[in-house]
Design a protein around this motif. Structure first.
Motif, PDB file in Angstrom:
ATOM      1  N   SER A   1      10.284  35.850  51.076  1.00  0.00           N
ATOM      2  CA  SER A   1      10.129  35.651  49.638  1.00  0.00           C
ATOM      3  C   SER A   1       8.662  35.677  49.229  1.00  0.00           C
ATOM      4  CB  SER A   1      10.766  34.318  49.231  1.00  0.00           C
ATOM      5  OG  SER A   1      10.566  34.050  47.857  1.00  0.00           O
ATOM      6  N   ALA A   2       7.812  35.017  50.014  1.00  0.00           N
ATOM      7  CA  ALA A   2       6.390  34.955  49.679  1.00  0.00           C
ATOM      8  C   ALA A   2       5.748  36.340  49.676  1.00  0.00           C
ATOM      9  CB  ALA A   2       5.661  34.048  50.657  1.00  0.00           C
ATOM     10  N   LEU A   3       6.210  37.215  50.567  1.00  0.00           N
ATOM     11  CA  LEU A   3       5.671  38.567  50.658  1.00  0.00           C
ATOM     12  C   LEU A   3       6.306  39.528  49.652  1.00  0.00           C
ATOM     13  CD1 LEU A   3       5.559  38.917  54.556  1.00  0.00           C
ATOM     14  CD2 LEU A   3       3.617  38.544  53.014  1.00  0.00           C
ATOM     15  N   LYS A   4       7.335  39.037  48.945  1.00  0.00           N
ATOM     16  CA  LYS A   4       8.057  39.842  47.937  1.00  0.00           C
ATOM     17  C   LYS A   4       8.609  41.120  48.555  1.00  0.00           C
ATOM     18  CE  LYS A   4       5.298  38.074  44.075  1.00  0.00           C
ATOM     19  NZ  LYS A   4       4.418  38.397  42.925  1.00  0.00           N
ATOM     20  N   LEU A   5       9.224  40.972  49.733  1.00  0.00           N
ATOM     21  CA  LEU A   5       9.809  42.115  50.428  1.00  0.00           C
ATOM     22  C   LEU A   5      11.184  42.431  49.859  1.00  0.00           C
ATOM     23  CD1 LEU A   5       8.835  41.205  54.116  1.00  0.00           C
ATOM     24  CD2 LEU A   5       7.615  42.684  52.498  1.00  0.00           C
ATOM     25  N   THR A   6      11.626  43.643  50.084  1.00  0.00           N
ATOM     26  CA  THR A   6      12.963  44.078  49.666  1.00  0.00           C
ATOM     27  C   THR A   6      13.640  44.780  50.834  1.00  0.00           C
ATOM     28  OG1 THR A   6      12.073  46.177  48.808  1.00  0.00           O
ATOM     29  CG2 THR A   6      12.292  44.329  47.243  1.00  0.00           C
ATOM     30  N   ILE A   7      14.948  44.930  50.710  1.00  0.00           N
ATOM     31  CA  ILE A   7      15.749  45.587  51.754  1.00  0.00           C
ATOM     32  C   ILE A   7      16.285  46.906  51.220  1.00  0.00           C
ATOM     33  CG2 ILE A   7      17.707  45.389  53.325  1.00  0.00           C
ATOM     34  CD1 ILE A   7      15.456  43.373  53.824  1.00  0.00           C
ATOM     35  N   THR A   8      15.938  47.993  51.869  1.00  0.00           N
ATOM     36  CA  THR A   8      16.461  49.300  51.490  1.00  0.00           C
ATOM     37  C   THR A   8      17.845  49.493  52.102  1.00  0.00           C
ATOM     38  OG1 THR A   8      15.534  50.425  53.413  1.00  0.00           O
ATOM     39  CG2 THR A   8      14.117  50.222  51.462  1.00  0.00           C
TER      40      THR A   8
END
Length: 377
Positions: A108-115
């Motif tokens: 969450s802190a890195l604001k990652l997403t899942i493709t």
């Protein structure tokens, strides 16, 4: 990742059986565990609800195929896996949920997403995490195992639970991929976030190790005359590993170095070489610098290369974790084989059952039984 804890156990750890269903209890908390931490954006809380924990655990141990996997890795199956299950299984799963919370916090802190592609890959990996021995093929020359499928244990779980496991796996792999593609900016940001956890002492140590006291004194004289510590370490130190990096041996931590070296390093003034300090390895010339990204960059880079989930470990270390006492107590430990931290929940002790009130020889002998504390479902 989620099943690795179950594979790690080498001996039966059955303490008792725990109830899978919701039962009456004096504890009014709705959480099985809660985690709090602070980052640059403020204070945060993560909750593992009692109801959701029991629901997922019930979906896990209710699978006949998963029970087979547990047996193959020396777990004792206490309980009937419908209403009760072994405490070593329930505490292992709760431990993993705590670890996952730390990983999710970093995701969450890195604001990652899942493709979609990443989720497809995570699906295969989630299946492999629950692989039966018959689904793994070992390369005789390297000893490496290859998953050959089809993933019978994973397929036996309810679809909703499969999606939970896939999503967790995907988030873990996203964090790992982020730090696998290292850049100075990523390293620096990680250091800034966890500077205190990376080096609690605030001291980074450098050394030049030689065999003779006279040689150590000569080096000290050269340093006093303006010589370069890094250059002398590279040419004079018998510790070839630290010599390659200008004598750097990393953050000063309790119990990491031999006693004479550690005591001298804690007492040393910053930025002024001291010595000679004698140990069983020879004579040390020691330099202590303030902890900083520049002084710890090499150590941090090496740690990230060896374990891309260092950020998860640091977050886990910085978290305050509360475990509902009815489920046990928790603490951090180190997995030496993986080079990672892990969280370990220990089940509460099963109370002894007394058969009478009088203080006599019969009553003095405690007996054991399974606990009725609800810890899964």
């Amino acid at each position: 990742m989620m099943a690795s804890r179950f594979r790690r156990v080498a001996v039966p750890l059955l303490v008792g059986a725990v109830a899978l269903g919701l039962t009456g209890c004096s504890n009014k908390s709705t959480d099985a565990a809660s985690m709090t931490y602070t980052d640059s954006k403020g204070a945060h809380s993560i909750h593992v609800s009692d109801a959701e924990y029991k629901k997922q655990l019930g979906q896990l141990v209710g699978s006949k195929q998963f029970q087979t996997l547990l047996k193959s890795h020396n777990f004792s199956l206490g309980g009937d896996q419908k209403n009760t299950t072994a405490q070593d299984v329930s505490t292992s799963y709760l431990s993993q949920l705590v670890e996952q919370s730390a990983l999710d916090a970093q995701f969450s802190a890195l604001k990652l997403t899942i493709t979609p592609q990443a989720r497809t890959s995570a699906t295969t990996d989630a299946k492999q995490e629950f692989a039966l021995d018959t689904e793994l093929q070992t390369n005789p020359s390297t000893g490496q195992q290859t998953f050959t499928g089809p993933g019978a244990v994973f397929a036996s779980f309810p679809k909703s639970f499969q999606n939970i496991l896939i999503d967790r796996q995907a988030r873990a792999e996203a964090v790992g991929a982020y730090y696998t593609a290292l850049t100075p900016a990523k390293e620096h940001a990680l250091y800034d976030e966890f500077a205190t956890d990376l080096c609690p002492s605030g001291r980074v140590v450098y050394q030049i190790l030689v065999k003779e006291q006279a040689n150590a004194q000569t080096i000290l004289d050269q340093l006093s005359a303006g010589g370069s510590f890094a250059a002398l370490a590279k040419t004079k130190s018998t510790d070839t590993t630290s010599a390659k990096v200008g004598g750097a041996v990393g953050c000063l931590r309790k119990g990491t170095f031999v006693a004479p070296f550690e005591a001298a390093a804690y007492a040393a003034p910053f930025d002024k070489p001291i010595g000679p300090v004698k140990s069983q390895f020879g004579y040390h010339v020691i330099l202590v610098k303030h902890a900083s990204y520049a002084n710890l960059r090499s150590e941090l880079s090496t740690a990230l290369q060896q374990n891309p989930l260092v950020a998860r470990d640091l977050r886990l270390q910085s978290m305050k974790v509360w475990i509902d006492p009815q489920f046990g107590t928790g603490s951090l430990a180190v997995d030496s084989q993986r080079g990672q931290l892990f969280y370990s929940v220990t089940a509460p002790k099963v109370p002894a059952v007394r058969t009478c009130r009088e203080d006599n020889a019969v009553c003095a002998a405690p007996t054991t039984t399974t606990t009725t504390v609800p810890a899964a479902g």
